[in-house]
Write an enzyme that holds these catalytic residues in place. Structure first.
Site, mmCIF file in Angstrom:
data_model
loop_
_atom_site.group_PDB
_atom_site.id
_atom_site.type_symbol
_atom_site.label_atom_id
_atom_site.label_comp_id
_atom_site.label_asym_id
_atom_site.label_seq_id
_atom_site.Cartn_x
_atom_site.Cartn_y
_atom_site.Cartn_z
ATOM 1 N N ASP A 1 0.856 -1.187 0.000
ATOM 2 C CA ASP A 1 0.000 0.000 0.000
ATOM 3 C C ASP A 1 0.888 1.232 0.000
ATOM 4 O O ASP A 1 2.115 1.137 -0.128
ATOM 5 C CB ASP A 1 -0.945 0.000 1.205
ATOM 6 C CG ASP A 1 -2.307 0.576 0.850
ATOM 7 O OD1 ASP A 1 -2.369 1.787 0.564
ATOM 8 O OD2 ASP A 1 -3.291 -0.175 0.848
ATOM 9 N N HIS B 1 -2.745 3.200 -4.382
ATOM 10 C CA HIS B 1 -2.202 2.583 -3.166
ATOM 11 C C HIS B 1 -0.816 2.016 -3.443
ATOM 12 O O HIS B 1 -0.474 0.923 -2.989
ATOM 13 C CB HIS B 1 -3.143 1.497 -2.641
ATOM 14 C CG HIS B 1 -4.425 2.041 -2.080
ATOM 15 N ND1 HIS B 1 -4.459 2.788 -0.925
ATOM 16 C CD2 HIS B 1 -5.702 1.943 -2.523
ATOM 17 C CE1 HIS B 1 -5.721 3.124 -0.671
ATOM 18 N NE2 HIS B 1 -6.492 2.643 -1.632
ATOM 19 N N GLU C 1 -9.822 2.843 -5.331
ATOM 20 C CA GLU C 1 -9.501 4.207 -4.889
ATOM 21 C C GLU C 1 -8.376 4.826 -5.724
ATOM 22 O O GLU C 1 -7.245 4.979 -5.274
ATOM 23 C CB GLU C 1 -9.163 4.200 -3.394
ATOM 24 C CG GLU C 1 -10.351 3.755 -2.543
ATOM 25 C CD GLU C 1 -10.070 3.724 -1.051
ATOM 26 O OE1 GLU C 1 -10.994 4.021 -0.269
ATOM 27 O OE2 GLU C 1 -8.922 3.392 -0.678
#
Length: 459
Positions: free
Chosen positions: A134, A205, A269
């Site tokens: 991440d 990420h 995301e």
């Protein structure tokens, strides 16, 4: 003597019978190809125990059921009692339930991961989704790219609190798993009928990877660091052919370690993502498919264009699950508003992790999947680790809600929460005590679980 109704949650099929069987006792194991994968049928009579299983995983799950029926002390590291008895009857089950553990935001040692595998196995949760990379850290050694762990595996500090403010704790944090470590985790889990599904996140990420190799990012001269904040970074991978080649090599190493038929590639995301970023995701998905594996992506990947058949982790809402199945993908349900166990458990001011939706034990127990049919591969609880900075915090967030989740994944409603609470107090919680789990008490946190000034508490 209590029977299955009080000792076990309601699995796929339970039939009680009179009498009891001494324990421990010999178990006759029989192969039954008519049972589904990982399925078993456990028949207990006064004269003995027969365990029919589809495969070795089914046999392991059946033996776990025997431990549950024998009582909490069967889960201690050493035997304390003899002369136990089991209720008689038949249990039939076929697990399709998993849990995600995020080791990227806060690193968990190999020993801690192995312990977590034991806890999943004790609850017959048969998939561990291991979130390895991440913005805040890269946790898997890739010998071809050593900076991923030497630089990307460490950050100089961590954000304090819920949102990105100026305060940091001033403590360097990091760690990673060697190839041998991960092979050991996979083998240990396999012995306990748990499949480890790795996840390497892209194209977002990915700031830890960009910090290690700036040419992977949008601006190689920007001086990227492993992110010290939580949230959603706007730094996406540069969707160039060299980046694609880099991640092909990374995933080839992942495939060499993890035999799981499903491999996670993230896809969630991604603010500012372009069609080229979508093409990056599709290319890696096609690469995994060509290597004989099924890609797993979060439901945002449905917006990237045509994809090979995938497993879609539906975390936003049921509409994305329906859309995924219409497009020919399988689905794992992991809704944020129901099954994110890192979210707060009450509105009490002493709650140590006051983030996200308030989801009580009762809320988790009353969850009903909003999708059914052959495309539904299973359900998954999530433990994201921004605010879980120790294994004690993981225990607190996970249990006993993960006990409720295990029962939800076994059965369909209607559900009697009062019945569950009685079973929880009499069997689940003593089992957690025997396993040494520092769970959240039903009447609220212990004083040492509410200490002020730790990451996660508002300032």
């Amino acid at each position: 003597m209590p029977g299955f109704a009080t000792l076990l949650p309601r699995p796929v099929s339970v039939t009680e019978a009179p009498g009891s069987c001494p324990w421990p006792a010999p178990v006759a194991v029989r192969a039954d190809p008519d049972l589904p994968a990982e399925g078993y049928r456990l028949a207990i009579t006064p004269g003995g125990i027969t365990l029919s299983a589809a495969d070795s995983a089914g046999e392991h799950h059946g033996r776990q059921t025997l431990r549950q029926l024998a009582g909490p002390d069967a889960f201690r590291a050493a035997s304390l009692h003899s002369g136990l008895v089991l209720p008689c009857g038949v249990v039939e089950d076929s697990p399709r339930r998993g849990c995600l553990l995020d080791v990227a935001r806060h690193f968990r040692t190999k020993a801690e991961v192995l312990r977590f595998v034991d806890l999943l196995a004790a609850h017959k949760l048969n998939v561990l989704n291991l979130h390895l990379t991440d913005d805040q850290g890269w946790r898997i050694e890739v010998p071809q790219f050593p900076k991923l762990t030497s630089a990307g595996g460490w950050r100089r500090s961590s954000m304090v609190g819920r949102h990105d403010g100026p305060e940091r704790d001033g403590r360097p944090h990091g760690g990673f798993y060697t190839t041998a470590d991960l092979r050991e985790i996979v083998a240990y889990a396999a012995e306990r009928a748990v499949t480890v599904v790795p996840e390497i996140d892209l194209p977002g990420h990915a700031r830890a990877a960009i910090a290690a190799y700036p040419e992977l990012g949008p601006d190689p001269a920007a001086g990227w660091e492993v992110w010290t904040a939580w949230g959603i970074s706007t730094a996406l991978l540069d969707p160039s052919e060299s980046t694609v080649d880099f991640f092909r090599a990374v995933f080839d190493h992942v495939l060499d370690i993890f035999p799981s038929p499903v491999i996670g590639l993230g896809g969630d995301e991604v603010p500012g993502a372009t069609e080229a970023h979508g093409r990056l995701v599709r290319t890696i998905a096609e690469h995994l498919t060509a290597r004989g594996r099924t890609p797993l992506g979060w439901d945002e990947v449905l917006d990237t264009g045509p994809l090979p058949p995938m497993v879609i982790g539906v975390w936003r809402d049921g509409a994305h699950g329906a859309r995924a199945t219409e497009l020919g993908h399988d689905v794992v349900l992991c809704p944020e508003d129901r099954l994110y166990l890192d979210h707060r458990q009450s509105d009490h001011p002493d709650e140590p992790i006051p983030v996200g939706y308030r989801r009580t034990l009762k809320d988790v127990y009353r969850y009903e999947p909003d999708l059914a049919g052959p495309r539904l591969r299973g359900v998954q609880a999530q433990l994201w680790s921004e605010h879980l900075d120790s294994m004690r915090r993981v225990d607190y967030a996970a249990f006993p809600r993960l006990c409720a989740f295990a029962e939800v994944a076994w059965s369909s409603g209607p559900r009697d929460f009062a019945e569950f609470l009685a079973r929880l107090r009499e069997h689940h919680l003593p089992r957690l005590d025997a396993l040494g789990v520092e769970y959240r008490p039903l009447d609220g946190p212990h004083p040492w679980q509410t200490r002020p000034g730790v990451p996660g508490r508002p300032r």
